[in-house]
Scaffold this active site. Structure first.
Site, mmCIF file in Angstrom:
data_model
loop_
_atom_site.group_PDB
_atom_site.id
_atom_site.type_symbol
_atom_site.label_atom_id
_atom_site.label_comp_id
_atom_site.label_asym_id
_atom_site.label_seq_id
_atom_site.Cartn_x
_atom_site.Cartn_y
_atom_site.Cartn_z
ATOM 1 N N ASP A 76 17.762 16.001 -9.007
ATOM 2 C CA ASP A 76 18.381 15.330 -8.379
ATOM 3 C C ASP A 76 18.580 13.651 -9.389
ATOM 4 O O ASP A 76 17.845 13.741 -9.872
ATOM 5 C CB ASP A 76 17.895 15.220 -7.051
ATOM 6 C CG ASP A 76 16.832 14.882 -6.097
ATOM 7 O OD1 ASP A 76 16.830 13.887 -6.800
ATOM 8 O OD2 ASP A 76 17.211 14.998 -5.010
ATOM 9 N N CYS A 82 14.711 11.823 -9.399
ATOM 10 C CA CYS A 82 13.737 12.571 -10.005
ATOM 11 C C CYS A 82 12.849 11.609 -10.400
ATOM 12 O O CYS A 82 11.204 11.838 -10.239
ATOM 13 C CB CYS A 82 14.189 14.055 -10.442
ATOM 14 S SG CYS A 82 15.290 12.502 -12.498
ATOM 15 N N HIS A 120 15.840 14.859 -17.717
ATOM 16 C CA HIS A 120 14.835 15.037 -16.122
ATOM 17 C C HIS A 120 13.803 14.526 -15.752
ATOM 18 O O HIS A 120 13.400 13.717 -17.273
ATOM 19 C CB HIS A 120 15.552 16.591 -15.698
ATOM 20 C CG HIS A 120 14.469 16.795 -14.590
ATOM 21 N ND1 HIS A 120 15.078 16.119 -13.330
ATOM 22 C CD2 HIS A 120 13.358 17.513 -14.632
ATOM 23 C CE1 HIS A 120 14.086 16.865 -11.887
ATOM 24 N NE2 HIS A 120 12.902 17.461 -13.324
#
Length: 287
Positions: free
Chosen positions: A148, A151, A267
């Site tokens: 999300d 992270c 990410h």
């Protein structure tokens, strides 16, 4: 027979509702990605196609439970009618031609998306393999962090031996950047236009760090390294490891940057020792 028919109708209504819910979810995903962010928009396109394909497959499998060589076409037709229930009762030939062309274009785009999904999957596998080798050489392995907007902060949180919330990390990051505007402003720009931020733009950006789930990057990592007075190293598959805050002498916090693993783009994950017990895992995070 009546029970089966009622169950079928309930399923059709549920399918209709799920398709509407998916469209609303897709619209939210589209709104969260800037239009000029080509890399994230491409990833978004692939993930939308995947979500739609998965739902279509799920619905088709559920429909097949009621197939008896005579009623499957009827069920599919009922579902199609429900999808078109808000359409005008009389459609012109020109409109029908446009709809056929649009349907053909959707099919073409879905084929392209499927091919790109398969291509992307190979990139993801290659990235994970390279990262596994890099981490394994250091007796480390990846520790998954929820994908999300938090992270990066969650990965930092996981590396710390003291308790701290994501909200606190965001506040401390924002406050540091506000107090050192001149250090960060030259490297700040609007992600949608690429134009350099004004001072007011930058302060608004600092507000967003606290008030939203805005993604964190190297600017925020730089601020956090100063806040925590700790180096932060970022391991990547295709580039050398980045070390931020080298002026500090503590044990670095270690993050893993992944380009292809997440639905909407980049990410961050954390790390942990290979086959380590709780004591060893805690020792890794000491600084």
């Amino acid at each position: 027979m009546e029970d089966s028919q009622s169950e079928r109708q309930r399923m059709i209504r549920r399918h209709h509702r799920e398709k509407k819910e998916l469209q609303a979810r897709i619209q939210g995903m589209k709104n969260s990605v800037p239009r000029n962010d080509r890399k994230r928009r491409k990833q978004l396109f692939l993930d939308v196609a995947r979500l739609q394909a998965e739902m279509e497959q799920k619905h088709r499998q559920e429909l097949e439970k009621f197939q008896d060589n005579s009623n499957l076409d009827s069920v599919t037709e009922d579902l199609a009618k429900m999808d078109l229930e808000n359409q005008p009762p009389h459609v012109s030939k020109a409109q029908k031609r446009r709809e056929r062309r649009a349907a053909l274009e959707r099919e073409r785009q879905e084929r392209i998306a499927q091919a790109e999904i398969e291509h992307l999957a190979s990139f993801r596998q290659d990235e994970e393999k390279k990262l596994s080798a890099i981490l394994g050489a250091r007796n480390l392995e990846m520790k998954d962090i929820p994908a999300d907007g938090n992270c990066m902060y969650r990965a930092i949180q996981d590396q710390l031996v003291f308790s701290v919330t994501v909200a606190s990390l965001r506040i401390r990051t924002s406050n540091y950047m506000r107090k050192h505007v001149d250090d960060f402003l030259p490297f700040s720009s609007d992600p949608e236009t690429g134009n350099a931020y004004s001072r007011d733009d930058f302060l608004s950006y600092c507000d967003d760090i606290v008030s939203s789930e805005a993604w964190g990057g190297q600017l925020e990592l730089r601020a956090l390294s100063h806040v925590l007075k700790t180096p932060i190293e970022v391991i990547q598959a295709e580039s050398p490891t980045i070390v931020i805050g080298e002026e500090y002498r503590k044990r670095p916090l270690t993050l893993v940057y992944m380009r292809y693993s997440c639905i909407l783009g980049e990410h961050y994950n954390s790390v942990k020792p290979l086959d380590a017990g709780p004591v060893e895992a805690a020792a890794l995070r000491l600084f």
